[in-house]
Design a protein around this motif. Structure first.
Motif, PDB file in Angstrom:
ATOM      1  N   ASN A  62       0.826  -1.208   0.000  1.00 44.09           N
ATOM      2  CA  ASN A  62       0.000   0.000   0.000  1.00 44.09           C
ATOM      3  C   ASN A  62       0.862   1.260   0.000  1.00 44.09           C
ATOM      4  OD1 ASN A  62      -2.990  -0.401   0.042  1.00 44.09           O
ATOM      5  ND2 ASN A  62      -2.475  -1.782   1.727  1.00 44.09           N
ATOM      6  N   ALA A  63       1.978   1.208   0.725  1.00 42.10           N
ATOM      7  CA  ALA A  63       2.850   2.383   0.807  1.00 42.10           C
ATOM      8  C   ALA A  63       3.515   2.697  -0.528  1.00 42.10           C
ATOM      9  CB  ALA A  63       3.910   2.165   1.886  1.00 42.10           C
ATOM     10  N   GLN A  64       3.728   1.657  -1.359  1.00 46.07           N
ATOM     11  CA  GLN A  64       4.421   1.860  -2.626  1.00 46.07           C
ATOM     12  C   GLN A  64       3.501   1.753  -3.845  1.00 46.07           C
ATOM     13  OE1 GLN A  64       8.329   0.283  -3.271  1.00 46.07           O
ATOM     14  NE2 GLN A  64       8.534  -0.420  -1.161  1.00 46.07           N
ATOM     15  N   LYS A  65       2.205   1.785  -3.635  1.00 48.41           N
ATOM     16  CA  LYS A  65       1.269   1.632  -4.745  1.00 48.41           C
ATOM     17  C   LYS A  65       1.358   2.818  -5.706  1.00 48.41           C
ATOM     18  CE  LYS A  65      -2.636   3.662  -2.219  1.00 48.41           C
ATOM     19  NZ  LYS A  65      -3.965   3.391  -1.643  1.00 48.41           N
ATOM     20  N   VAL A  66       0.903   2.572  -6.929  1.00 50.53           N
ATOM     21  CA  VAL A  66       0.846   3.628  -7.931  1.00 50.53           C
ATOM     22  C   VAL A  66      -0.203   4.645  -7.505  1.00 50.53           C
ATOM     23  CG1 VAL A  66       0.309   4.178 -10.331  1.00 50.53           C
ATOM     24  CG2 VAL A  66       1.568   2.090  -9.773  1.00 50.53           C
ATOM     25  N   ALA A  67       0.159   5.909  -7.535  1.00 49.22           N
ATOM     26  CA  ALA A  67      -0.767   6.961  -7.120  1.00 49.22           C
ATOM     27  C   ALA A  67      -1.969   7.016  -8.054  1.00 49.22           C
ATOM     28  CB  ALA A  67      -0.052   8.306  -7.108  1.00 49.22           C
ATOM     29  N   VAL A  68      -3.110   7.293  -7.480  1.00 52.00           N
ATOM     30  CA  VAL A  68      -4.323   7.446  -8.277  1.00 52.00           C
ATOM     31  C   VAL A  68      -4.151   8.644  -9.214  1.00 52.00           C
ATOM     32  CG1 VAL A  68      -6.798   7.915  -8.208  1.00 52.00           C
ATOM     33  CG2 VAL A  68      -5.749   6.454  -6.468  1.00 52.00           C
ATOM     34  N   VAL A  69      -4.425   8.429 -10.492  1.00 54.33           N
ATOM     35  CA  VAL A  69      -4.242   9.489 -11.480  1.00 54.33           C
ATOM     36  C   VAL A  69      -5.595  10.017 -11.931  1.00 54.33           C
ATOM     37  CG1 VAL A  69      -2.049   8.583 -12.294  1.00 54.33           C
ATOM     38  CG2 VAL A  69      -4.170   7.811 -13.374  1.00 54.33           C
ATOM     39  N   ALA A  70      -5.568  11.198 -12.485  1.00 56.96           N
ATOM     40  CA  ALA A  70      -6.790  11.805 -13.000  1.00 56.96           C
ATOM     41  C   ALA A  70      -7.318  10.990 -14.171  1.00 56.96           C
ATOM     42  CB  ALA A  70      -6.501  13.238 -13.439  1.00 56.96           C
ATOM     43  N   PRO A  71      -8.619  11.057 -14.438  1.00 59.09           N
ATOM     44  CA  PRO A  71      -9.177  10.365 -15.605  1.00 59.09           C
ATOM     45  C   PRO A  71      -8.399  10.704 -16.874  1.00 59.09           C
ATOM     46  CG  PRO A  71     -10.940  11.191 -14.234  1.00 59.09           C
ATOM     47  CD  PRO A  71      -9.661  11.741 -13.661  1.00 59.09           C
ATOM     48  N   MET A  72      -8.294   9.729 -17.741  1.00 61.22           N
ATOM     49  CA  MET A  72      -7.449   9.824 -18.935  1.00 61.22           C
ATOM     50  C   MET A  72      -8.277  10.175 -20.169  1.00 61.22           C
ATOM     51  SD  MET A  72      -5.150   6.706 -20.488  1.00 61.22           S
ATOM     52  CE  MET A  72      -4.129   6.652 -19.007  1.00 61.22           C
ATOM     53  N   PRO A  73      -7.803  11.095 -21.016  1.00 64.09           N
ATOM     54  CA  PRO A  73      -8.504  11.352 -22.272  1.00 64.09           C
ATOM     55  C   PRO A  73      -8.502  10.117 -23.174  1.00 64.09           C
ATOM     56  CG  PRO A  73      -6.898  13.090 -21.797  1.00 64.09           C
ATOM     57  CD  PRO A  73      -6.636  11.972 -20.834  1.00 64.09           C
ATOM     58  N   VAL A  74      -9.610   9.894 -23.842  1.00 66.78           N
ATOM     59  CA  VAL A  74      -9.725   8.830 -24.843  1.00 66.78           C
ATOM     60  C   VAL A  74      -9.817   9.504 -26.204  1.00 66.78           C
ATOM     61  CG1 VAL A  74     -11.098   6.892 -25.689  1.00 66.78           C
ATOM     62  CG2 VAL A  74     -10.862   7.279 -23.225  1.00 66.78           C
ATOM     63  N   LEU A  75      -8.921   9.129 -27.121  1.00 70.30           N
ATOM     64  CA  LEU A  75      -8.797   9.808 -28.407  1.00 70.30           C
ATOM     65  C   LEU A  75      -9.247   8.915 -29.548  1.00 70.30           C
ATOM     66  CD1 LEU A  75      -5.163  11.190 -27.850  1.00 70.30           C
ATOM     67  CD2 LEU A  75      -7.321  12.185 -27.057  1.00 70.30           C
ATOM     68  N   ASP A  76      -9.702   9.535 -30.620  1.00 74.96           N
ATOM     69  CA  ASP A  76     -10.019   8.779 -31.830  1.00 74.96           C
ATOM     70  C   ASP A  76      -8.819   8.789 -32.771  1.00 74.96           C
ATOM     71  OD1 ASP A  76      -9.974  11.266 -33.068  1.00 74.96           O
ATOM     72  OD2 ASP A  76     -12.145  11.359 -33.393  1.00 74.96           O
ATOM     73  N   ALA A  77      -9.005   8.293 -33.982  1.00 78.37           N
ATOM     74  CA  ALA A  77      -7.892   8.143 -34.919  1.00 78.37           C
ATOM     75  C   ALA A  77      -7.235   9.465 -35.283  1.00 78.37           C
ATOM     76  CB  ALA A  77      -8.376   7.441 -36.188  1.00 78.37           C
ATOM     77  N   ALA A 193      -2.722   9.554 -22.401  1.00 78.70           N
ATOM     78  CA  ALA A 193      -4.031   9.372 -23.025  1.00 78.70           C
ATOM     79  C   ALA A 193      -4.120   7.962 -23.593  1.00 78.70           C
ATOM     80  CB  ALA A 193      -4.253  10.405 -24.134  1.00 78.70           C
ATOM     81  N   MET A 194      -5.318   7.591 -24.024  1.00 77.66           N
ATOM     82  CA  MET A 194      -5.543   6.324 -24.715  1.00 77.66           C
ATOM     83  C   MET A 194      -6.127   6.624 -26.084  1.00 77.66           C
ATOM     84  SD  MET A 194      -7.684   2.899 -23.619  1.00 77.66           S
ATOM     85  CE  MET A 194      -9.344   3.583 -23.678  1.00 77.66           C
ATOM     86  N   LEU A 195      -5.478   6.134 -27.135  1.00 84.34           N
ATOM     87  CA  LEU A 195      -5.976   6.281 -28.500  1.00 84.34           C
ATOM     88  C   LEU A 195      -6.478   4.936 -28.986  1.00 84.34           C
ATOM     89  CD1 LEU A 195      -4.589   8.256 -31.462  1.00 84.34           C
ATOM     90  CD2 LEU A 195      -4.976   5.809 -31.761  1.00 84.34           C
ATOM     91  N   ASN A 196      -7.658   4.950 -29.605  1.00 87.97           N
ATOM     92  CA  ASN A 196      -8.250   3.729 -30.143  1.00 87.97           C
ATOM     93  C   ASN A 196      -8.627   3.890 -31.602  1.00 87.97           C
ATOM     94  OD1 ASN A 196      -9.665   3.336 -27.042  1.00 87.97           O
ATOM     95  ND2 ASN A 196      -8.699   1.575 -28.005  1.00 87.97           N
TER      96      ASN A 196
END
Length: 373
Positions: A62-77, A193-196
């Motif tokens: 728990n002490a070394q967990k990845v910090a919670v990040v803000a919601p990520m943008p989802v991108l188109d082509a 971001a995430m591109l799909n």
């Protein structure tokens, strides 16, 4: 009793902890020259939280967990934002999931292993002969040893499974996707971001130790040497060449760089076996029951199976014939549950058509709006 464990990743390290804690003499062999670095952040969830607590490492995780990040943008082509992804969407068994980098978790478990466990890196098994008086093992460097139990915790392409249970093709099933990872140079200002596009996903995110890129591509099974890195880089470039917008040219360069850290490429696959124990040899983790990256349950299964095997075998005084049915009765329903999660994750992460992608994005938007209320 003497136990040999092949593989020093999460399944092998957790097994080493439990067998040593229960009083056995433990040897670990690992093909690499040390703990293997890199990989996507992993989740400790469900039953593995109890395993970690019993190991005394849950607080450190728990002490070394990845910090919670803000919601990520989802991108188109075109690189245009069409939705927002909150990673809490993927919590699939418990509200208390802990995400941590693989490197950190490996080190936490390694530090917890009792003194006296022998580690041999740059070492692998050449042959295994299960005899009435023990399992005779010959190593690639010519060393020999006799053990009461051999545990294959050596991953999807398990050497132990091949030597004892049979060829990989009998047990490993391609799940319809390929995954690639790379640690990105931190001097560049990467957009997280995430591109799909249909059949292809590219994600850039922070892992807790810097930016990382992950590619998921839908594709039929390909024939390639899983140790030929040049061939793998070419396959990745072929997948990524479908998109030229956003920061894809720079990402293609990153994956093509042979000096880049954290490079990984493999089929997204599952391991299905009728039995994980044969004689005095057992397979755990991805070697025995890989749930696939898309399940989010691989680390959990590895940790739970390692504890279950060590405790069940010990309770039966090393009698594998007696321990085997007890172990399988405990693990089989959980393995099947965890493997089923991958069927849900695939269409969400890599929608196969534009219609499916549009529907998925609409669901993301609806989820984000509910969180905002």
């Amino acid at each position: 009793m003497k136990v040999l464990i092949s593989g020093a990743s999460m399944a092998g390290l957790t097994a080493a902890y439990w067998f040593a804690r229960l009083g056995h003499s433990v040897t670990v062999v690992e093909r690499a020259d040390g703990l293997r670095p890199g990989g996507a952040p992993i989740d400790v969830r469900g039953q593995a939280l109890g395993t970690a607590e019993r190991m005394g490492i849950l607080a450190e995780i728990n002490a070394q967990k990845v910090a919670v990040v803000a919601p990520m943008p989802v991108l188109d082509a075109s690189g245009t934002q069409v939705a927002t992804l909150d990673l809490s969407w993927f919590a699939n068994e418990t509200d208390h999931d802990v995400e941590i980098t693989r490197d950190r978790l490996n080190q936490i478990v390694l530090d917890a292993i009792p003194n006296g466990v022998d580690f041999f890196f740059n070492s692998s098994i050449a042959s295994i002969a299960d005899q009435p008086g023990g399992v005779d093992v010959v190593f690639m460097d010519g060393r020999q040893g006799r053990y009461d139990l051999v545990v294959g915790a050596d991953g999807l392409h398990s050497n132990v499974r091949k030597l004892v249970f049979g060829p990989e093709k009998d047990y490993v099933r391609h799940f319809g996707y390929y995954v690639a990872l790379i640690d990105l140079p931190s001097h560049r200002d990467w957009q997280r971001a995430m591109l799909n596009i249909p059949g292809l996903t590219m994600v850039v995110r922070d892992t807790g130790d810097g930016p990382q890129a992950m590619m998921l591509a839908a594709n039929a099974e390909l024939e390639y040497d899983h140790r030929n890195l040049d061939a793998q880089r070419q396959m990745i470039d072929d997948f990524l060449s479908q998109v030229s917008t956003w920061q894809m040219p720079a990402l293609r360069e990153a994956f093509a760089d042979p000096t880049a850290k954290g490079f990984y490429f493999d089929s997204v696959s599952q391991t299905h076996m009728p039995s994980w124990i044969k004689g005095n040899v057992a397979v755990i983790g991805d070697a025995g029951h890989c749930a696939a990256l898309l399940s989010g349950m691989g680390t959990t299964l590895a940790m739970v199976a390692a504890e279950a095997l060590a405790t069940t075998w010990t309770e039966n005084d090393g009698n594998t014939l007696a321990a085997s049915p007890m172990y399988h009765d405990r693990m089989r329903p959980y393995v099947e549950q965890c493997q089923a999660f991958a069927h849900e994750g695939g269409p969400i992460m890599v929608p196969p058509t534009q219609e499916a992608l549009d529907t998925r994005n609409a669901t993301f938007r609806e989820y984000a709006s509910k969180l905002a209320v």
